[in-house]
Write a protein that holds these residues in place. Structure first.
Motif, PDB file in Angstrom:
ATOM      1  N   SER A 115       0.866  -1.162   0.000  1.00 19.01           N
ATOM      2  CA  SER A 115       0.000   0.000   0.000  1.00 19.01           C
ATOM      3  C   SER A 115       0.917   1.231   0.000  1.00 19.01           C
ATOM      4  N   TYR A 120      -2.701   9.114   2.972  1.00 15.41           N
ATOM      5  CA  TYR A 120      -2.963  10.090   4.022  1.00 15.41           C
ATOM      6  C   TYR A 120      -3.016  11.527   3.501  1.00 15.41           C
ATOM      7  N   GLU A 128      -3.375   4.245  10.845  1.00 16.11           N
ATOM      8  CA  GLU A 128      -4.195   3.382   9.997  1.00 16.11           C
ATOM      9  C   GLU A 128      -5.671   3.471  10.400  1.00 16.11           C
ATOM     10  N   GLU A 133      -7.434   9.234   6.232  1.00 17.61           N
ATOM     11  CA  GLU A 133      -7.151   8.924   4.822  1.00 17.61           C
ATOM     12  C   GLU A 133      -7.833   9.917   3.876  1.00 17.61           C
ATOM     13  N   ASP A 147      -7.076  -0.891  -0.123  1.00 20.51           N
ATOM     14  CA  ASP A 147      -7.115  -1.062   1.332  1.00 20.51           C
ATOM     15  C   ASP A 147      -8.562  -1.181   1.809  1.00 20.51           C
ATOM     16  N   ARG A 151     -10.231  -4.412   3.707  1.00 17.03           N
ATOM     17  CA  ARG A 151     -10.864  -4.257   5.028  1.00 17.03           C
ATOM     18  C   ARG A 151     -12.291  -4.817   5.048  1.00 17.03           C
ATOM     19  N   ARG A 163       1.823   0.157   4.246  1.00 10.81           N
ATOM     20  CA  ARG A 163       1.795   1.526   3.728  1.00 10.81           C
ATOM     21  C   ARG A 163       3.211   2.104   3.789  1.00 10.81           C
ATOM     22  N   VAL A 235      -3.719  -3.850   7.865  1.00 14.92           N
ATOM     23  CA  VAL A 235      -3.047  -2.800   7.104  1.00 14.92           C
ATOM     24  C   VAL A 235      -2.145  -2.042   8.074  1.00 14.92           C
ATOM     25  N   ASN A 237       1.326   0.683   8.765  1.00 14.21           N
ATOM     26  CA  ASN A 237       2.324   1.637   8.311  1.00 14.21           C
ATOM     27  C   ASN A 237       3.689   0.965   8.250  1.00 14.21           C
TER      28      ASN A 237
END
Length: 314
Positions: A115, A120, A128, A133, A147, A151, A163, A235, A237
């Protein structure tokens, strides 16, 4: 066998190198060689098979079984943040990813995908959470959309998205204008003795805009940790958790060369309203999942990268 898409790209080829360092060569490398220059990234690496990206998708859509697959590392994408052909970007980054995700779920294969922190937008939060976002371009939107797709669809196989923040390091030469500032600064100093940074913008002084710069070796380490820990899904960072200034990157490059100066140039009108002046990954989720390895700062990672470039030139 392990499937790596984008295997001839920047992060993908470093991931193949990381797998090779573990003695793993049973790798299906997948990429798009319309630009054959990328082949150099795989020339010193070992893999079992190669497929063009559209061949892989067609065979997966047809329900083909490839044998025992230990994991899919999906790194391939249109990564040009200036590409505004939305249909093209969504086909490459969203629809293609859905195909691989669906196949992995059917066959119970761990699916680890790239990702992007670009989801962001301007920030200021980098956690996250849906509330943080706000993608600003088609590339970011395509990553955000996938993403969201992941989810909303629990999978029977482990699924982890990373990410990536500002990644730099070996094997990015083919990226041209999209290569890291560390590479650009080094080339500029070698050519002219000066590296060019933006003047103050968005409330920051000259060259004081801040990004979370992460060495590609650290990115590979996180990917391989997910391979070793298939119980981890979500997901996450993938940064260092610490922002540093462009001045710090330039200073690290100048120190490595032993010469050079910084020159500040006007902030381009084309980037007004579409430029991340500050990013800093909230690493709480990945740490909570069990990842405890330290990340390199710019002062460590940049000279390590420039040493690698010097060896390649030699």
């Amino acid at each position: 066998m392990i499937i790596v898409t984008g295997a001839a790209g920047f992060i993908g080829s470093n991931l193949v190198a990381g797998l090779n360092a573990r003695g793993i060569t049973d790798i299906m490398a997948v990429d798009d060689f319309a630009d054959g220059h990328k082949c150099i990234n795989l020339a010193d690496l070992d893999f079992f098979d190669y497929l063009e990206y559209d061949d892989l998708a067609a065979r997966m859509d047809a329900g083909e079984y490839f044998g025992d697959i230990d994991a899919i590392f999906h790194q391939g994408a249109c990564s040009d943040t200036t590409e505004w052909d939305g249909r093209y970007v969504m086909a490459r980054n969203f629809t293609y990813s859905k195909c691989l995700h669906r196949w992995a779920g059917v066959h119970g294969v761990p699916f680890i995908y790239a990702s992007s922190a670009s989801v962001y937008g301007m920030g200021p939060q980098f956690i996250e959470s849906r509330s943080a976002e706000r993608p600003l371009n088609m590339y970011a939107f395509s990553k955000f959309a996938f993403d969201q797709y992941v989810r909303a669809r629990p999978s029977s196989s482990p699924v982890a998205g990373l990410r990536y923040f500002n990644v730099y390091g070996p094997r990015e030469g083919h990226k041209g204008k999209m290569a890291s500032v560390a590479r650009h600064f080094s080339a500029q100093i070698a050519e002219t003795g000066e590296c060019r940074l933006f003047r103050g913008s968005h409330g920051y002084g000259d060259g004081e805009q801040r990004r979370d710069f992460i060495h590609v070796d650290d990115v590979v380490a996180v990917n391989l940790w997910l391979l070793d820990n298939p119980h981890v899904s979500g997901v996450f960072n993938c940064g260092t958790g610490r922002s540093q200034t462009f001045n710090e990157v330039a200073d690290a490059v100048i120190a490595w060369h032993g010469r050079g100066e910084k020159r500040y140039i006007d902030f381009p009108d084309s980037l007004v309203g579409a430029y991340q002046s500050y990013t800093e990954a909230d690493m709480g989720a990945l740490r909570a999942a069990g990842y405890d390895r330290a990340f390199m700062d710019v002062q460590t990672g940049v000279p390590r990268y420039l040493d690698w470039l010097a060896r390649q030139a030699g």
